[in-house]
Motif scaffolding. Sequence first.
Motif: not given
Length: 174
Positions: A58-67
């Motif tokens: 579903r995406g990169e770990v950084e995107g998940w972190l910022w969500r």
Amino acid sequence: MTESRLDSAAALALCHASAGTVYRFARMLAASDHEAEDLAHDALVRVMRHAHRFDPGRGEVEGWLWRIVTNTARDHGRLASRRRALFDLLTDRQHFHAAGDAQEDAIRRLEDGELIAAIRTLPRRSRSVIALRYGADLPFESVGGHMGVSAARPRMAHQRALAQLRHALGSEAP
């Protein structure tokens, strides 16, 4: 599905690597450094707790972190507005604006800690009503449901609790 999860060691490394950036972000949103620390801490705790939910598909770990960080900031903002609403109810700002600058200064100096301390002195039922109504942001019908009573009873208990808090905080006219 094990390969789609972030293990706890990787989540911890992500938190360590991102902590400074998350805190800087939080400082720009929060009203004080203390609130920023709380927001950053809560966001990083959520990262650790929900590491197993990360899905690289579903995406990169950084995107998940910022969500997670953004959602935590949104939650903190909602909590702050509920506190402000309770504070405004307790201090009846319109009443005090006409009363003069000394009372306005006293109101401005009232800290959340004082409000929480006053709430903690209330009887258990009153504390529950205030916590469910403002802490959990529930309508009176839900407050009544959680307390096992009709919606009318929490409304009455709410009014009594507000009067007790006004008295405890010294913001009630003699």
